[in-house]
Design an enzyme around this catalytic site. Structure first.
Site, PDB file in Angstrom:
ATOM      1  N   HIS A 286     -49.196 -26.369  -9.611  1.00 34.71           N
ATOM      2  CA  HIS A 286     -48.487 -26.101 -10.543  1.00 34.71           C
ATOM      3  C   HIS A 286     -47.537 -27.076 -11.538  1.00 34.71           C
ATOM      4  O   HIS A 286     -47.230 -28.126 -10.626  1.00 34.71           O
ATOM      5  CB  HIS A 286     -47.835 -24.768 -10.496  1.00 34.71           C
ATOM      6  CG  HIS A 286     -46.497 -24.880  -9.924  1.00 34.71           C
ATOM      7  ND1 HIS A 286     -46.363 -25.115  -8.482  1.00 34.71           N
ATOM      8  CD2 HIS A 286     -45.217 -25.056 -10.333  1.00 34.71           C
ATOM      9  CE1 HIS A 286     -45.328 -25.089  -8.053  1.00 34.71           C
ATOM     10  NE2 HIS A 286     -44.414 -25.239  -9.067  1.00 34.71           N
ATOM     11  N   ASP A 288     -43.993 -27.073 -13.308  1.00 35.93           N
ATOM     12  CA  ASP A 288     -43.117 -26.029 -14.008  1.00 35.93           C
ATOM     13  C   ASP A 288     -43.085 -25.782 -15.460  1.00 35.93           C
ATOM     14  O   ASP A 288     -43.034 -26.694 -16.102  1.00 35.93           O
ATOM     15  CB  ASP A 288     -41.636 -26.680 -13.420  1.00 35.93           C
ATOM     16  CG  ASP A 288     -41.798 -26.688 -11.828  1.00 35.93           C
ATOM     17  OD1 ASP A 288     -42.430 -25.963 -11.320  1.00 35.93           O
ATOM     18  OD2 ASP A 288     -40.841 -27.454 -11.486  1.00 35.93           O
ATOM     19  N   HIS A 342     -47.412 -30.172  -8.808  1.00 32.84           N
ATOM     20  CA  HIS A 342     -47.046 -30.391  -7.503  1.00 32.84           C
ATOM     21  C   HIS A 342     -47.342 -28.943  -6.692  1.00 32.84           C
ATOM     22  O   HIS A 342     -47.678 -27.826  -7.470  1.00 32.84           O
ATOM     23  CB  HIS A 342     -45.564 -30.618  -7.406  1.00 32.84           C
ATOM     24  CG  HIS A 342     -44.559 -29.503  -7.940  1.00 32.84           C
ATOM     25  ND1 HIS A 342     -44.720 -29.686  -9.778  1.00 32.84           N
ATOM     26  CD2 HIS A 342     -43.932 -28.658  -7.814  1.00 32.84           C
ATOM     27  CE1 HIS A 342     -43.815 -28.685  -9.818  1.00 32.84           C
ATOM     28  NE2 HIS A 342     -43.230 -28.060  -8.977  1.00 32.84           N
ATOM     29  N   ARG A 352     -38.972 -23.046   6.351  1.00 29.92           N
ATOM     30  CA  ARG A 352     -38.708 -24.123   5.106  1.00 29.92           C
ATOM     31  C   ARG A 352     -37.895 -23.484   4.276  1.00 29.92           C
ATOM     32  O   ARG A 352     -38.303 -22.498   3.745  1.00 29.92           O
ATOM     33  CB  ARG A 352     -39.703 -25.144   4.787  1.00 29.92           C
ATOM     34  CG  ARG A 352     -39.438 -25.788   3.712  1.00 29.92           C
ATOM     35  CD  ARG A 352     -40.642 -26.864   3.244  1.00 29.92           C
ATOM     36  NE  ARG A 352     -39.999 -27.956   2.306  1.00 29.92           N
ATOM     37  CZ  ARG A 352     -40.602 -27.676   0.779  1.00 29.92           C
ATOM     38  NH1 ARG A 352     -41.173 -26.641   0.608  1.00 29.92           N
ATOM     39  NH2 ARG A 352     -40.014 -28.516   0.270  1.00 29.92           N
TER      40      ARG A 352
HETATM   41  C1  LIG Z   1     -40.527 -19.602 -15.370  1.00 32.89           C
HETATM   42  C2  LIG Z   1     -40.835 -19.854 -14.176  1.00 32.89           C
HETATM   43  C3  LIG Z   1     -42.112 -19.168 -13.494  1.00 32.89           C
HETATM   44  C4  LIG Z   1     -42.313 -19.668 -12.173  1.00 32.89           C
HETATM   45  C5  LIG Z   1     -40.822 -19.550 -11.884  1.00 32.89           C
HETATM   46  C6  LIG Z   1     -40.110 -20.333 -12.957  1.00 32.89           C
HETATM   47  C7  LIG Z   1     -40.490 -21.954 -12.895  1.00 32.89           C
HETATM   48  C8  LIG Z   1     -41.712 -22.112 -12.099  1.00 32.89           C
HETATM   49  C9  LIG Z   1     -42.666 -21.047 -12.172  1.00 32.89           C
HETATM   50  C10 LIG Z   1     -43.685 -20.841 -10.726  1.00 32.89           C
HETATM   51  C11 LIG Z   1     -42.806 -21.382  -9.630  1.00 32.89           C
HETATM   52  C12 LIG Z   1     -44.695 -21.933 -10.562  1.00 32.89           C
HETATM   53  C13 LIG Z   1     -45.793 -21.764  -9.612  1.00 32.89           C
HETATM   54  C14 LIG Z   1     -46.244 -20.261  -9.489  1.00 32.89           C
HETATM   55  C15 LIG Z   1     -45.441 -19.209  -9.613  1.00 32.89           C
HETATM   56  C16 LIG Z   1     -45.804 -17.988  -9.877  1.00 32.89           C
HETATM   57  C17 LIG Z   1     -44.393 -19.297  -8.219  1.00 32.89           C
HETATM   58  O1  LIG Z   1     -45.153 -19.608  -7.169  1.00 32.89           O
HETATM   59  O2  LIG Z   1     -43.300 -18.657  -7.992  1.00 32.89           O
HETATM   60  C18 LIG Z   1     -44.187 -19.706 -10.818  1.00 32.89           C
HETATM   61  C19 LIG Z   1     -43.111 -18.755 -11.053  1.00 32.89           C
HETATM   62  C20 LIG Z   1     -43.404 -17.266 -11.552  1.00 32.89           C
HETATM   63  O3  LIG Z   1     -44.326 -16.981 -12.427  1.00 32.89           O
HETATM   64  O4  LIG Z   1     -42.647 -16.461 -11.269  1.00 32.89           O
HETATM   65  O1  LIG Z   2     -40.624 -25.638  -2.244  1.00 31.34           O
HETATM   66  C1  LIG Z   2     -40.932 -26.924  -3.071  1.00 31.34           C
HETATM   67  O2  LIG Z   2     -40.701 -27.906  -2.468  1.00 31.34           O
HETATM   68  C2  LIG Z   2     -41.313 -26.876  -4.391  1.00 31.34           C
HETATM   69  C3  LIG Z   2     -41.026 -25.295  -5.168  1.00 31.34           C
HETATM   70  C4  LIG Z   2     -41.494 -25.246  -6.423  1.00 31.34           C
HETATM   71  O3  LIG Z   2     -42.441 -26.124  -6.928  1.00 31.34           O
HETATM   72  C5  LIG Z   2     -40.966 -24.358  -7.462  1.00 31.34           C
HETATM   73  O4  LIG Z   2     -39.945 -23.639  -7.143  1.00 31.34           O
HETATM   74  O5  LIG Z   2     -41.279 -24.443  -8.694  1.00 31.34           O
HETATM   75 FE   LIG Z   3     -42.398 -26.164  -8.851  1.00 30.27          FE
END
Ligand SMILES: C=C1C[C@]23C[C@H]1CC[C@H]2[C@]1(C)CCC[C@@](C)(C(=O)O)[C@H]1[C@@H]3C(=O)O
Ligand SMILES: O=C(O)CCC(=O)C(=O)O
Ligand SMILES: [Fe+2]
Length: 429
Positions: A286, A288, A342, A352
């Site tokens: 994804h 951010d 990333h 972790r």
């Molecule tokens: C606004 C946000 C949505 C997420 C948390 C914050 C910033 C990054 C997004 C996220 C981390 C991107 C990867 C997928 C996600 C679902 C996650 O794995 O947490 C995303 C977050 C979210 O939608 O809650």
């Molecule tokens: O755990 C990590 O190194 C990445 C986490 C991440 O990408 C996020 O919280 O948006």
């Molecule tokens: Fe991220």
């Protein structure tokens, strides 16, 4: 989005209806595939885990009450991975090499040294034009504070599941505790637990309130630590906003002022060990959606970034913070600086943790690139429409999974389609 949207594209900010057109097949649990052990309502670790022992391999249990998947650390080993956690083959490649991202020394910038400031800005520009990632050292954040933030949140994640569920995340909210995001998704689940909460720069007590009201007075101290941590992160992020402006040749305070009343999001990620790490992802691929991320990862390692068509490891440096540009900052540069793609991989034997501070614009601020940048470098051609952060957040939470890619492209098209619907309905619009 490759194509230009228009030369100047104001937008109505009144189009947020609640269409719940969700890309994901919500609540599609297949119970017999999911359940490894069934112990209604959910399984609680037999004894609290001491700080020295990392939790033994995961067991998934199924809560019939909330119809969610819940991670619980337990003594039994779960070596087969439930189907909901499997990712497509292209997401199971793993980085072999380390990214040569710059390690930028901010000491000189904070002392007001002109030469070091220009050097830092130049390194930031190169990294942001290429992949959007860099690391900073001499960032001025007290090591003890970072340590305290990790210690407090580790205790939270090692608490009994009933404690964690007191702060359960709502399906479309961003705040609270989430176990594998199973309250929102039913496939490609991330192998992680998260705790997220807001940090409004103008009302920082809200962070302490979150811990007290959701988790009780025993977490008041954790709230106080995070209020301090987020404040330090916000100050650092504002400093980096200044460097970003210098690097782009726009007014030095342009971005800093835009973010001075930001409402940021803090997200603590806990990745339990996984017997088959190559089959799962801790966080899927994804960008951010937020503006600037300041991440502290522990020494286990697991963050990987995509650059030049390849995945690279981001080596943990004990003293460094990882910075990346998010989609809404990419829009503020009209696509010039890259929002970094990333993911996070998990470890076979070690838990972790990472702490992500996401700086986001204040809700009323319009996200649009500065005119100087637009007309000097880009012929005035806009790549994305004007938008506000709550619009993008709403889209991510209701219409799109950030880990399925191209959030900004999908969002821009969605926003324009919403405007089109409105202007058809309202001849005055
Ligand atoms: C606004 C946000 C949505 C997420 C948390 C914050 C910033 C990054 C997004 C996220 C981390 C991107 C990867 C997928 C996600 C679902 C996650 O794995 O947490 C995303 C977050 C979210 O939608 O809650
Ligand atoms: O755990 C990590 O190194 C990445 C986490 C991440 O990408 C996020 O919280 O948006
Ligand atoms: Fe991220």
């Amino acid at each position: 989005m490759g194509s230009c949207i228009s030369k100047c594209m104001p937008n109505k900010h009144s189009r947020l209806e609640d269409h719940h057109v969700y890309d994901d097949d919500l609540y599609g649990f297949v119970q017999d595939k999911l359940v490894i052990s069934q112990a209604p309502p959910f399984k609680v670790p037999p004894t609290p885990l001491s700080n020295k022992i990392s939790p033994s391999p995961l067991e998934l249990s199924f809560s019939s009450k909330s119809a969610s998947t819940i991670f619980t650390a337990s003594k039994s080993s779960a070596s087969s991975i439930p189907a909901q956690f499997l990712w497509p083959a292209e997401d199971t490649v793993r980085a072999l090499d380390e990214l040569d991202e710059p390690l930028i020394d901010l000491g000189g910038f904070f002392r007001g040294d002109h030469e070091s400031t220009l050097r830092a800005a130049k390194a930031i520009r190169e990294a942001c034009l290429s992949h959007g990632f860099f690391q900073v050292v001499n960032h001025g954040i007290d090591w003890g504070l970072i340590q305290a933030a990790h210690d407090h949140i580790r205790s939270f994640f090692r608490s009994p599941i009933e404690t964690k569920l007191r702060a359960s995340q709502k399906r479309n909210g961003y705040g609270g505790y989430s176990s594998a995001h199973s309250e929102r998704f039913s496939s490609r689940l991330p192998w992680k637990e998260t705790l997220s909460f807001g940090y409004p720069a103008n009302s920082p007590e809200e962070t302490v309130e979150f811990f007290k009201s959701k988790l009780g007075m025993e977490f008041e101290q954790t709230g106080k630590v995070y209020k301090k941590y987020c404040e330090a992160m916000k100050d650092l992020a504002l400093g980096i906003m200044e460097l970003l402006a210098i690097s782009l040749g726009v007014g030095r305070l342009h971005y800093k002022e835009l973010f001075n009343d930001s409402r940021s999001i803090m997200r603590c990620n806990y990745y339990p060990p996984c017997k088959k790490p190559s089959l799962v992802l801790g966080t899927g691929p994804h960008c951010d959606p937020t503006s600037l991320t300041v991440l502290h990862q522990d020494q286990v390692g697991g963050l990987e970034v995509s650059a030049n068509g390849k995945w690279w490891k981001v080596r943990p440096h004990p003293d460094a913070l990882v910075i990346n540009i998010g989609d809404s900052f990419m829009a503020l540069t009209n696509g010039m600086y890259k929002s970094g793609l990333h993911w996070a991989v998990v470890n076979e034997s070690r838990e972790r943790m990472s702490l992500s501070f996401f700086m986001c614009p204040a809700p009323y601020k319009v996200v649009r690139p500065p005119q100087g940048l637009l007309y000097r470098d880009m012929n005035g051609e806009r790549k994305y429409p004007d938008f506000t952060w709550p619009e993008l957040l709403h889209f991510v939470k209701n219409h799109h999974r950030a880990d399925t890619g191209d959030t900004l492209g999908h969002f821009s098209r969605w926003l324009l389609s919403q405007s089109a619907v409105l202007s058809c309905q309202d001849p005055q619009a």
